[in-house]
Structures are given as structure tokens and as C-alpha cells.
Motif scaffolding. Structure first.
Motif, PDB file in Angstrom:
ATOM      1  N   GLY A   9      51.194  37.249  37.105  1.00  7.73           N
ATOM      2  CA  GLY A   9      51.318  36.319  38.218  1.00  7.73           C
ATOM      3  C   GLY A   9      51.448  37.078  39.527  1.00  7.73           C
ATOM      4  N   THR A  10      50.883  36.549  40.578  1.00  7.56           N
ATOM      5  CA  THR A  10      50.964  37.199  41.884  1.00  7.56           C
ATOM      6  C   THR A  10      50.967  36.156  42.988  1.00  7.56           C
ATOM      7  OG1 THR A  10      49.903  38.749  43.393  1.00  7.56           O
ATOM      8  CG2 THR A  10      48.449  37.506  41.952  1.00  7.56           C
ATOM      9  N   ASP A  11      51.623  36.488  44.079  1.00  7.08           N
ATOM     10  CA  ASP A  11      51.647  35.609  45.246  1.00  7.08           C
ATOM     11  C   ASP A  11      50.520  35.939  46.220  1.00  7.08           C
ATOM     12  OD1 ASP A  11      53.906  34.313  44.289  1.00  7.08           O
ATOM     13  OD2 ASP A  11      55.275  35.660  45.351  1.00  7.08           O
ATOM     14  N   LEU A  12      49.808  37.039  45.974  1.00  9.98           N
ATOM     15  CA  LEU A  12      48.729  37.451  46.858  1.00  9.98           C
ATOM     16  C   LEU A  12      47.424  36.760  46.491  1.00  9.98           C
ATOM     17  CD1 LEU A  12      49.294  41.317  46.981  1.00  9.98           C
ATOM     18  CD2 LEU A  12      50.130  39.587  48.559  1.00  9.98           C
ATOM     19  N   THR A  13      46.605  36.518  47.497  1.00  7.95           N
ATOM     20  CA  THR A  13      45.255  36.025  47.213  1.00  7.95           C
ATOM     21  C   THR A  13      44.465  37.187  46.619  1.00  7.95           C
ATOM     22  OG1 THR A  13      44.330  36.659  49.342  1.00  7.95           O
ATOM     23  CG2 THR A  13      45.351  34.468  49.202  1.00  7.95           C
ATOM     24  N   GLU A  14      43.314  36.878  46.041  1.00  5.74           N
ATOM     25  CA  GLU A  14      42.494  37.935  45.451  1.00  5.74           C
ATOM     26  C   GLU A  14      42.069  38.950  46.517  1.00  5.74           C
ATOM     27  OE1 GLU A  14      38.579  38.540  42.619  1.00  5.74           O
ATOM     28  OE2 GLU A  14      39.089  36.540  43.322  1.00  5.74           O
TER      29      GLU A  14
ATOM     30  N   LYS B  17      41.064  36.026  35.603  1.00  2.00           N
ATOM     31  CA  LYS B  17      39.648  35.630  35.620  1.00  2.00           C
ATOM     32  C   LYS B  17      39.023  35.772  34.238  1.00  2.00           C
ATOM     33  CE  LYS B  17      37.598  36.293  40.130  1.00  2.00           C
ATOM     34  NZ  LYS B  17      36.713  37.144  40.934  1.00  2.00           N
ATOM     35  N   GLN B  18      39.367  36.859  33.556  1.00  2.00           N
ATOM     36  CA  GLN B  18      38.773  37.143  32.250  1.00  2.00           C
ATOM     37  C   GLN B  18      39.323  36.226  31.152  1.00  2.00           C
ATOM     38  OE1 GLN B  18      36.319  39.356  31.587  1.00  2.00           O
ATOM     39  NE2 GLN B  18      36.320  38.765  29.459  1.00  2.00           N
ATOM     40  N   PHE B  19      40.638  36.073  31.112  1.00  2.58           N
ATOM     41  CA  PHE B  19      41.265  35.369  29.992  1.00  2.58           C
ATOM     42  C   PHE B  19      41.833  34.001  30.343  1.00  2.58           C
ATOM     43  CE2 PHE B  19      41.569  39.911  28.990  1.00  2.58           C
ATOM     44  CZ  PHE B  19      40.818  39.916  27.835  1.00  2.58           C
ATOM     45  N   GLY B  20      42.038  33.723  31.613  1.00  2.00           N
ATOM     46  CA  GLY B  20      42.500  32.412  32.052  1.00  2.00           C
ATOM     47  C   GLY B  20      43.762  31.936  31.368  1.00  2.00           C
ATOM     48  N   ASP B  21      43.730  30.676  30.948  1.00  2.00           N
ATOM     49  CA  ASP B  21      44.920  30.055  30.351  1.00  2.00           C
ATOM     50  C   ASP B  21      45.283  30.616  28.979  1.00  2.00           C
ATOM     51  OD1 ASP B  21      45.653  28.467  32.455  1.00  2.00           O
ATOM     52  OD2 ASP B  21      44.493  26.732  31.788  1.00  2.00           O
ATOM     53  N   LYS B  22      44.423  31.418  28.380  1.00  2.00           N
ATOM     54  CA  LYS B  22      44.765  32.049  27.097  1.00  2.00           C
ATOM     55  C   LYS B  22      46.010  32.920  27.237  1.00  2.00           C
ATOM     56  CE  LYS B  22      40.046  32.203  25.402  1.00  2.00           C
ATOM     57  NZ  LYS B  22      38.932  33.073  25.005  1.00  2.00           N
TER      58      LYS B  22
ATOM     59  N   GLY C  22      59.070  33.653  28.171  1.00  2.00           N
ATOM     60  CA  GLY C  22      58.001  33.532  29.155  1.00  2.00           C
ATOM     61  C   GLY C  22      56.638  33.799  28.530  1.00  2.00           C
ATOM     62  N   ASN C  23      55.638  33.904  29.387  1.00  2.00           N
ATOM     63  CA  ASN C  23      54.289  34.197  28.903  1.00  2.00           C
ATOM     64  C   ASN C  23      53.634  35.224  29.823  1.00  2.00           C
ATOM     65  OD1 ASN C  23      52.676  32.833  31.067  1.00  2.00           O
ATOM     66  ND2 ASN C  23      53.761  31.030  30.295  1.00  2.00           N
ATOM     67  N   ALA C  24      52.550  35.825  29.332  1.00  2.00           N
ATOM     68  CA  ALA C  24      51.877  36.896  30.063  1.00  2.00           C
ATOM     69  C   ALA C  24      51.299  36.422  31.390  1.00  2.00           C
ATOM     70  CB  ALA C  24      50.781  37.505  29.199  1.00  2.00           C
ATOM     71  N   LEU C  25      50.819  35.199  31.443  1.00  2.05           N
ATOM     72  CA  LEU C  25      50.204  34.696  32.672  1.00  2.05           C
ATOM     73  C   LEU C  25      51.196  34.701  33.828  1.00  2.05           C
ATOM     74  CD1 LEU C  25      47.700  33.471  34.040  1.00  2.05           C
ATOM     75  CD2 LEU C  25      48.558  31.237  33.394  1.00  2.05           C
TER      76      LEU C  25
END
Length: 93
Positions: A69-74, A40-45, A61-64
Motif C-alpha cells: 500500500g502507498t499514499d503516493l500516486t504512480e 498492477k500485476q496481481f491486483g486484488d489477489k 492483515g494482507n499483502a495489498l
């Protein structure tokens, strides 16, 4: 300031929990919620932040995707983060 600040300041509470006997469970329970918060804070960055293996070599890979990354909803991630430590009831603890 709250009454408990003399014992453990709120800024040091996550560190204290991470070092407690339930530290691993605390990290496991909160990592998905942390992932949602950082996205939410950094998004695609976060796609531009490379990840590295234990040997210091890039993983490709990348941090996102690799770290946050998560399979759970918020909602599921927040529910998971809010639960307490699992106690073994059979042993009477």
C-alpha cells in the motif's frame, strides 16, 4: 548482452544496490514503485495473501495493504524511485 554485463548482470543489479552503502535508501526509494507494479500485476489477489510478524504469527492483515500500500500516486512513486542517492554536500562528499 551489454558491455557492463561482465561486471554486474542486470538481473543482479537490484541485489547489488540493496547491499551497497545506499542499500536502505535504494529500498526506501523504490518500495512505492514496487508496490504499484505488484498491484498492477496481481491486483486484488494480494488481498488473499496473509502477512506475518517477525515472530511468525499472522498479523491479521494482507499483502495489498500491509506490504504494498502507498499514499503516493504512480507518477510520484516513479519520480521517487528514479532519484539518486542523497549525498551530504556540507561535508564535501
Amino acid at each position: 548482452m551489454t558491455a557492463g554485463d561482465w561486471l554486474v548482470s542486470t538481473g543482479r543489479l537490484p541485489w547489488l544496490l540493496a547491499c551497497s552503502p545506499w542499500g536502505r535508501e535504494f529500498v526506501d526509494n523504490t518500495s512505492d514503485a514496487l508496490g504499484h507494479a505488484l498491484v498492477k500485476q496481481f491486483g486484488d489477489k494480494l488481498r488473499d495473501v496473509p502477512t506475518y510478524g517477525a515472530d511468525g504469527q499472522p498479523t491479521g492483515g494482507n499483502a495489498l495493504e500491509d506490504l504494498f500500500g502507498t499514499d503516493l500516486t504512480e507518477e510520484e512513486a516513479l519520480r521517487k524511485a528514479r532519484r539518486g542517492p542523497a549525498l551530504d554536500i556540507e561535508e564535501g562528499r
